[in-house]
Design a protein around this motif. Structure first.
Motif: not given
Length: 127
Positions: A15-21
């Motif tokens: 998993f990668v953190y999506d800062e925009n969402n």
């Protein structure tokens, strides 16, 4: 919890953190998986869902067919399957969402599911 803390929590996972969402995401076999927080079994569950998706797609289409017929007038299951586009699965909510379908550009198609697509509930076409 700040962004750095969230990014630290995603280390060691796919998993990668999506800062925009403001959620974590990963992609397997063209399916996007999202969650608000990473649980220990989410990666395994996502792999199982990704492996089962193509096999269960006819059942997904059958479940969505009445709503799609009512909204778009499409009754051919092959046309529907080919029009759904990239699926997004929310692991926290147990929902399967189609944001990029080609039946129109206004609506989102979503449904709830249990297990490895063993049961379907509450389909919705919203826009």
């Amino acid at each position: 919890m700040g962004i750095l803390e969230k990014n630290k929590k995603s280390k060691g996972t796919a998993f990668v953190y999506d800062e925009n969402n403001d959620y974590y995401k990963m992609e397997i076999n063209g399916i996007e998986f999202v969650c608000d927080s990473i649980h220990s079994d989410y990666e395994k569950h996502a792999v199982e869902l990704a492996q089962a998706y193509e096999k269960r797609l006819p059942d997904i289409v059958d479940y969505l067919m009445p709503d799609i017929k009512e909204m778009f007038g499409i009754t051919n299951s092959d046309v529907i399957a080919n029009s759904l586009g990239k699926p997004s699965i929310d692991l926290d909510r147990g929902t399967l969402t189609y944001l990029e379908h080609t039946m129109d550009s206004l609506h989102i198609i979503e449904m709830e599911f249990d297990g490895i697509f063993t049961a379907f509930y509450n389909s919705c076409i919203d826009g």
